[in-house]
Design an enzyme around this catalytic site. Structure first.
Site, PDB file in Angstrom:
ATOM      1  N   ASP A   1       0.845  -1.192   0.000  1.00  0.00           N
ATOM      2  CA  ASP A   1       0.000   0.000   0.000  1.00  0.00           C
ATOM      3  C   ASP A   1       0.883   1.245   0.000  1.00  0.00           C
ATOM      4  OD1 ASP A   1      -2.204   1.633   0.145  1.00  0.00           O
ATOM      5  OD2 ASP A   1      -2.546   1.329   2.286  1.00  0.00           O
TER       6      ASP A   1
ATOM      7  N   ASP B   1      -3.312   2.399  -5.919  1.00  0.00           N
ATOM      8  CA  ASP B   1      -2.189   2.505  -4.982  1.00  0.00           C
ATOM      9  C   ASP B   1      -2.021   1.299  -4.066  1.00  0.00           C
ATOM     10  OD1 ASP B   1      -4.447   2.881  -3.493  1.00  0.00           O
ATOM     11  OD2 ASP B   1      -3.730   4.642  -2.408  1.00  0.00           O
ATOM     12  N   GLU B   2      -2.668   0.196  -4.383  1.00  0.00           N
ATOM     13  CA  GLU B   2      -2.491  -0.978  -3.531  1.00  0.00           C
ATOM     14  C   GLU B   2      -2.666  -2.263  -4.333  1.00  0.00           C
ATOM     15  OE1 GLU B   2      -5.551  -1.846  -0.601  1.00  0.00           O
ATOM     16  OE2 GLU B   2      -6.889  -0.410  -1.577  1.00  0.00           O
TER      17      GLU B   2
END
Length: 412
Positions: free
Chosen positions: A9, A111-112
């Site tokens: 993350d 974003d993860e």
């Protein structure tokens, strides 16, 4: 081989990426070290705090609150407008780097992602050493930091990555749940939104541990299927697996950020109706059938969740896509206001290839022959309807004809 999963993350992704880009262009200020936020135009739903720095957090600024409210808390706050094209570029660099380590990557948002570490574990002395190496290379090569959560379960890996930040590695294995996770406030559990947390508090459930010990029958009576889901997550139960994506056709999808949060299932279904039309049209134009459908929800708190389902029979029918999307959303939605909705199709097959019908496509009340004919007739009618609508839209524009399900509410 036992499961070993990383959840990776990016720390305050939008703000970190904006900061790295500004530093590259000669800025003397690192946005991550001063009170700053990523915000923008209210009309496009970016008049809220999209990301905040750690110094901004100390002023009580929260992700999702209006920029005006954030400025009242910190008048000297630095505001940087979002640059989504740039964010996609940085996200692509990150995933390309991770793909150089293993193809077993499941990206769940910009974003993860999850990484299946088990097949490559023999290349490293330990999972934590591997995580440290990955974090260091991301930091030195790309200029931003990530947290990595490690577990044998996806939900626990995700929970672990949200422990102390930034640039940290944390583990949360089943035997660590009692000490590391159960003492946390119940609203910290993945998939427990603000609305669900308030209901749980009224039931005397304030920690993840008390949720884990709660009566399952009571929870399902209040929260329906979502009650079972959060109870299972509180107990570390998650049988899902890392679903790798490839660099080949990842599928066809559409998503939309809403000008106003959707707060009812009717509003959610209205948006899903429009998205289903767009996705099915793109599938038909590409000559593809969807084998799997995924629905993504991003809440007003910017927490994301998704769920997927395999279609009984691969399809590019608007009706099939919409019906499946509604079912997934009904299972996924936790009752909190929804900011973004998306539908993504995957496991695509060529529409020109022979298609084997599912037994559920048949009308079982008749004979086998008449049932098969009935199923094919129904599918044929939907195909003709979609084809007719496609022709009208091609001639008169995409908004020239709409299904009733997509015009109940004035949502984008």
């Amino acid at each position: 081989m036992s499961d070993l999963i990383f959840h990776i993350d990016v720390n305050s992704a939008y703000l970190s990426w904006s900061s790295v880009e500004k530093l590259k262009k000669g800025s003397l200020v690192d946005l991550r070290t001063v009170p700053s936020i990523i915000g923008g135009d209210r009309k496009s739903r970016h008049g809220v705090v999209l990301a905040k720095s750690i110094p901004a957090k100390k002023f009580g600024i929260q992700t999702g609150e209006p920029v005006a409210a954030a400025l009242r808390k910190c008048p000297t706050l630095i505001i940087e407008p979002p640059d989504h094209n740039m964010y996609r570029t940085y996200s692509k660099r990150l995933t390309e780097y991770l793909y150089s380590i293993t193809p077993d990557i499941e990206q769940v948002s910009i974003d993860e992602c999850y990484l299946n570490f088990a097949p490559i574990s023999h290349n490293y002395p330990s999972s934590q050493i591997a995580a440290e190496k990955i974090r260091k290379e991301i930091r030195t090569q790309m200029g931003f930091t990530v947290n990595i959560g490690i577990s044998s379960k996806k939900v626990l890996a995700k929970m672990a990555s949200d422990f102390e930040k930034p640039d940290k590695t944390h583990t949360l294995f089943p035997d660590e749940i009692q000490t590391k996770m159960w003492p946390l406030p119940v609203e910290h559990l993945f998939m427990v939104g603000r609305t669900s947390a308030l209901k749980l508090h009224t039931m005397g459930i304030h920690t993840i541990g008390s949720l884990a010990a709660a009566d399952l029958e009571l929870l399902t009576s209040v929260f329906k299927s979502h009650g079972r889901l959060i109870w299972e997550y509180a107990n570390g139960i998650d049988n899902s697996f890392v679903d790798p994506e490839t660099h080949q056709a990842k599928g066809i999808g559409n998503s939309t950020t809403l000008s106003e949060d959707a707060r009812t299932m009717e509003e959610i279904e209205t948006v899903l109706g429009r998205l289903s039309e767009k996705v099915s049209l793109r599938l038909r134009k590409a000559g593809q059938l969807a084998g799997t459908l995924t629905v993504e929800i991003k809440y007003h708190t910017f927490q994301s969740a998704s769920r997927q389902m395999q279609l009984l029979t691969p399809s590019n029918s608007s009706q099939d896509i919409y019906r499946t999307a509604r079912q997934l959303a009904g299972q996924l939605w936790n009752g909190s206001p929804v900011r973004l909705l998306g539908i993504r199709s995957s496991k695509l097959t060529d529409a020109s290839q022979p298609l084997q019908m599912s037994i559920f496509d048949l009308n079982l009340s008749g004979s086998q022959t008449s049932s098969a004919v009935s199923g094919k007739d129904t599918a044929g009618k939907f195909q003709k309807l979609d084809a007719a609508l496609d022709q009208i839209r091609q001639k008169y524009g995409p908004d020239s004809v709409k299904r009733a399900s997509s015009i109940k509410k004035n949502l984008p």
